[in-house]
Design a protein around this motif. Structure first.
Motif, mmCIF file in Angstrom:
data_model
loop_
_atom_site.group_PDB
_atom_site.id
_atom_site.type_symbol
_atom_site.label_atom_id
_atom_site.label_comp_id
_atom_site.label_asym_id
_atom_site.label_seq_id
_atom_site.Cartn_x
_atom_site.Cartn_y
_atom_site.Cartn_z
ATOM 1 N N SER A 79 0.370 -1.324 0.009
ATOM 2 C CA SER A 79 0.173 -0.520 -0.155
ATOM 3 C C SER A 79 0.854 0.884 0.209
ATOM 4 O O SER A 79 2.300 1.274 0.493
ATOM 5 N N ASP A 80 0.081 2.083 -0.272
ATOM 6 C CA ASP A 80 0.817 3.771 -0.085
ATOM 7 C C ASP A 80 0.539 3.922 1.390
ATOM 8 O O ASP A 80 0.121 4.189 2.234
ATOM 9 N N THR A 81 1.395 5.120 1.914
ATOM 10 C CA THR A 81 1.928 5.606 3.143
ATOM 11 C C THR A 81 0.301 7.134 2.633
ATOM 12 O O THR A 81 0.067 7.613 0.791
ATOM 13 N N MET A 82 0.008 7.226 3.249
ATOM 14 C CA MET A 82 -1.072 8.451 3.941
ATOM 15 C C MET A 82 -0.089 9.843 4.362
ATOM 16 O O MET A 82 -0.720 9.949 5.010
ATOM 17 N N PRO A 83 0.644 10.276 3.430
ATOM 18 C CA PRO A 83 0.771 11.859 4.376
ATOM 19 C C PRO A 83 0.153 12.950 5.483
ATOM 20 O O PRO A 83 0.771 13.247 6.422
ATOM 21 N N SER A 84 -1.176 12.812 4.645
ATOM 22 C CA SER A 84 -2.206 13.651 5.150
ATOM 23 C C SER A 84 -2.375 12.772 6.574
ATOM 24 O O SER A 84 -3.171 13.577 7.881
ATOM 25 N N MET A 85 -2.494 12.046 6.845
ATOM 26 C CA MET A 85 -2.398 10.803 8.181
ATOM 27 C C MET A 85 -1.128 11.134 8.730
ATOM 28 O O MET A 85 -1.160 9.849 10.019
ATOM 29 N N GLY A 86 -0.241 11.053 8.553
ATOM 30 C CA GLY A 86 0.976 11.829 9.511
ATOM 31 C C GLY A 86 2.074 10.223 8.678
ATOM 32 O O GLY A 86 2.681 10.527 10.120
ATOM 33 N N HIS A 87 1.773 9.792 7.607
ATOM 34 C CA HIS A 87 2.010 8.789 7.279
ATOM 35 C C HIS A 87 3.477 8.641 6.932
ATOM 36 O O HIS A 87 3.597 10.314 6.321
ATOM 37 N N THR A 88 5.270 8.258 6.999
ATOM 38 C CA THR A 88 6.307 8.560 6.455
ATOM 39 C C THR A 88 6.626 7.250 6.197
ATOM 40 O O THR A 88 6.866 6.308 6.939
ATOM 41 N N LEU A 89 7.880 7.397 5.408
ATOM 42 C CA LEU A 89 8.126 6.481 4.754
ATOM 43 C C LEU A 89 9.452 6.750 4.681
ATOM 44 O O LEU A 89 10.347 7.475 4.901
ATOM 45 N N ASN A 90 10.051 5.036 6.208
ATOM 46 C CA ASN A 90 11.692 4.865 6.115
ATOM 47 C C ASN A 90 11.715 3.591 4.938
ATOM 48 O O ASN A 90 12.043 2.416 5.979
ATOM 49 N N GLN A 91 12.371 3.682 4.117
ATOM 50 C CA GLN A 91 13.422 2.811 3.464
ATOM 51 C C GLN A 91 14.141 2.603 4.975
ATOM 52 O O GLN A 91 15.526 3.403 4.706
ATOM 53 N N GLY A 92 14.747 1.508 4.806
ATOM 54 C CA GLY A 92 15.622 0.671 6.098
ATOM 55 C C GLY A 92 15.932 -0.984 5.344
ATOM 56 O O GLY A 92 15.669 -1.280 4.209
ATOM 57 N N ASN A 93 17.111 -1.551 6.008
ATOM 58 C CA ASN A 93 17.615 -2.564 5.276
ATOM 59 C C ASN A 93 17.102 -3.448 5.948
ATOM 60 O O ASN A 93 17.692 -4.370 6.246
ATOM 61 N N ASN A 94 16.705 -3.326 6.739
ATOM 62 C CA ASN A 94 15.735 -4.518 7.841
ATOM 63 C C ASN A 94 15.006 -5.138 7.387
ATOM 64 O O ASN A 94 14.423 -6.668 8.152
ATOM 65 N N VAL A 95 14.635 -5.610 6.361
ATOM 66 C CA VAL A 95 13.780 -6.886 5.624
ATOM 67 C C VAL A 95 14.345 -7.004 4.367
ATOM 68 O O VAL A 95 14.456 -6.176 3.681
ATOM 69 N N HIS A 96 14.357 -8.476 4.369
ATOM 70 C CA HIS A 96 14.831 -8.737 3.192
ATOM 71 C C HIS A 96 13.553 -9.706 2.889
ATOM 72 O O HIS A 96 12.730 -10.731 3.493
ATOM 73 N N LEU A 97 13.696 -9.820 1.335
ATOM 74 C CA LEU A 97 12.205 -10.577 0.953
ATOM 75 C C LEU A 97 13.239 -12.300 -0.167
ATOM 76 O O LEU A 97 13.451 -11.781 -0.416
ATOM 77 N N ALA A 98 12.434 -13.435 0.974
ATOM 78 C CA ALA A 98 13.350 -14.126 0.589
ATOM 79 C C ALA A 98 12.805 -15.132 -0.739
ATOM 80 O O ALA A 98 11.463 -15.864 -0.501
ATOM 81 N N ILE A 99 13.314 -15.887 -1.988
ATOM 82 C CA ILE A 99 12.545 -16.192 -2.734
ATOM 83 C C ILE A 99 13.294 -17.722 -2.846
ATOM 84 O O ILE A 99 14.305 -17.496 -3.166
ATOM 85 N N SER A 100 12.604 -18.896 -2.959
ATOM 86 C CA SER A 100 13.287 -20.017 -3.310
ATOM 87 C C SER A 100 12.403 -20.611 -4.637
ATOM 88 O O SER A 100 11.536 -21.150 -4.280
ATOM 89 N N PRO A 101 13.258 -20.320 -5.328
ATOM 90 C CA PRO A 101 12.413 -21.042 -7.039
ATOM 91 C C PRO A 101 12.247 -22.483 -6.759
ATOM 92 O O PRO A 101 13.614 -23.306 -5.974
ATOM 93 N N ASP A 102 12.080 -23.148 -8.049
ATOM 94 C CA ASP A 102 11.949 -24.288 -7.538
ATOM 95 C C ASP A 102 12.938 -24.895 -8.739
ATOM 96 O O ASP A 102 13.222 -26.157 -9.217
ATOM 97 N N SER A 103 13.410 -24.302 -9.346
ATOM 98 C CA SER A 103 14.672 -24.203 -10.824
ATOM 99 C C SER A 103 15.597 -23.403 -10.935
ATOM 100 O O SER A 103 15.681 -22.140 -10.268
#
Length: 141
Positions: A68-92
């Motif tokens: 989803s998108d952040t909503m600045p009018s609701m005080g949301h601020t996006l903070n990109q960091g290095n605390n999340v990786h998305l791990a993919i385990s392909p079949d081939s």
């Protein structure tokens, strides 16, 4: 058993990012809803009404990538960091190479996709949206 479904937030770039992910993974969105489509959505500032409230894209047999998108009018601020990786385990090995090449396009490769000492083809990168990924295909013994 619970499913693990990564959820990504963007500052007005969710639609662009998820169209990119869809172009790599294939498939169709299960859900794509804008702020203006939710109850009370017309109460948000006009420049936020086209932002994405929720999107979900099935990945593989049981995974779902959501965001989803952040909503600045609701005080949301996006903070990109290095605390999340998305791990993919392909079949081939072929799928591992396709996903690595597709998702890393325009991004920054941290570790090239290579054979490892643990018996896998592994690589790490951040995509062009700053999301961190790992691709790990384990060779059969």
């Amino acid at each position: 058993m619970a499913a693990l479904n990564p959820y990504l937030n963007f500052d007005g770039k969710t639609e662009e990012a998820f169209n990119f992910y869809k172009s790599v993974f294939g498939g169709e969105f299960d859900t794509f809803q804008r702020i203006k489509e939710i109850p009370g959505g017309d109460q948000y500032p006009p420049n936020e009404q086209n932002r994405v409230m929720h999107v979900s894209l099935p990945i593989g047999k049981s995974g779902t990538l959501m965001g989803s998108d952040t909503m600045p009018s609701m005080g949301h601020t996006l903070n990109q960091g290095n605390n999340v990786h998305l791990a993919i385990s392909p079949d081939s090995e072929e799928e591992a190479k396709r996903l690595f090449d597709g998702l890393s396009a325009g991004g920054k490769v941290v570790m090239p996709l290579e054979k490892t000492f643990w018996g896998a083809l592994f690589g790490m990168f951040s995509d062009k949206y700053g999301v961190l990924w790992m691709v790990n295909y384990t060779y059969q013994k």
